[in-house]
Design an enzyme around this catalytic site. Structure first.
Site, PDB file in Angstrom:
ATOM      1  CG  ASP A   1      -1.788   1.216   1.288  1.00  0.00           C
ATOM      2  OD1 ASP A   1      -1.451   2.140   2.048  1.00  0.00           O
ATOM      3  OD2 ASP A   1      -2.790   1.249   0.559  1.00  0.00           O
ATOM      4  N   GLY A   2       0.510   2.231  -0.805  1.00  0.00           N
ATOM      5  CA  GLY A   2       1.327   3.432  -0.916  1.00  0.00           C
ATOM      6  C   GLY A   2       1.480   4.193   0.379  1.00  0.00           C
TER       7      GLY A   2
ATOM      8  CG  ASP B   1      -0.842   8.182 -11.834  1.00  0.00           C
ATOM      9  OD1 ASP B   1      -1.974   8.657 -11.635  1.00  0.00           O
ATOM     10  OD2 ASP B   1      -0.482   7.710 -12.937  1.00  0.00           O
TER      11      ASP B   1
END
Length: 248
Positions: A117-118, A135
């Site tokens: 997960d970012g 993004d």
């Protein structure tokens, strides 16, 4: 035009018409687009605008990315910035499984793609990149964990001194003003944004350092690390960014 779906994992699919391949995440909306004969080129305008970080950090040693998609930005940086190390965070195993469809190179000393997960990627970062490209979208838009105040605060903390974050947001998102305020709060107003020509994408630049200064000219110079082929692709977008900064 009629398009034939390629085999892909549930929830993520590839479509092709012989010239263009596109990635979709459970919706008709195009998440990524690739010219079949030029797989490393940037097909969508917003991706060329995101590369505008080179105007402010022309020779990044390390580039971090949140959101792989079809790998457009990762492939472009890998080919045209040969001295940069690229770390990509992608939460979807289904998207990563399609990397061969989009000619994304295998992991090696210069390119790493992680299933993570970012938000965790930036929170637990052990390296400090010069550039962070955000993004990350799902079928509903920008996920909450990639748009909170904590997330943007962690993005700044992750960056090296004078590092640059670039975020792709939807211009028509009703939450856009809220997200811009959060980014400005995290980066102490060292922020500006550019809207692409069709009004669909808002590209936000934020610096872990002093505010951006308007350039002396709308005709930017080629960043030293960027090869000539990459410069030919990016020069119009860079001129658009320079013009937007001069209008601030």
């Amino acid at each position: 035009m009629a398009m034939d779906p390629a085999q892909g994992a549930p929830g993520a699919s590839v479509q092709a018409d012989g010239q263009i391949k596109t990635l979709h995440l459970s919706t008709p909306v195009i998440q990524s687009s690739m010219w079949v004969l030029k797989p490393d080129a940037l097909d969508l305008e917003y991706t060329r605008l995101m590369m505008g970080f080179l105007l402010f950090h022309p020779a990044p040693a390390r580039i971090a990315m949140i959101g792989l998609g079809g790998g457009s930005l990762a492939k472009f940086c890998y080919r045209h910035l040969p001295r940069s190390v690229i770390d990509v965070a992608e939460i979807s195993a289904e998207v990563i499984a399609l990397r061969n469809e989009f000619h994304i190179p295998p992991d090696n000393a210069r390119l790493t793609i992680r299933e993570i997960d970012g938000a965790q990627f930036v929170r637990d970062a052990v390296t400090r990149p010069d550039v962070l490209l955000v993004d990350g979208f799902d079928a509903e838009g920008v996920p909450p964990q990639l748009s909170s105040q904590d997330f943007y605060d962690n993005c700044r903390a992750m960056l090296a001194a004078d590092g640059v974050m670039v975020v792709n947001l939807h211009q028509q998102d009703p939450e856009l003003p809220v997200l811009l305020r959060r980014i400005r709060r995290a980066f102490e107003d060292a922020v500006f944004d550019v809207v692409d020509d069709d009004g669909a994408n808002c590209i936000v630049f934020a610096r872990n350092g002093p505010p951006f200064r308007a350039p002396d000219s709308v005709v930017p110079r080629r960043p030293g690390q960027l090869d000539r082929d990459g410069w030919r692709q990016l020069m119009p977008a860079f001129a658009q960014i320079a013009a937007a900064m001069m209008a601030l």
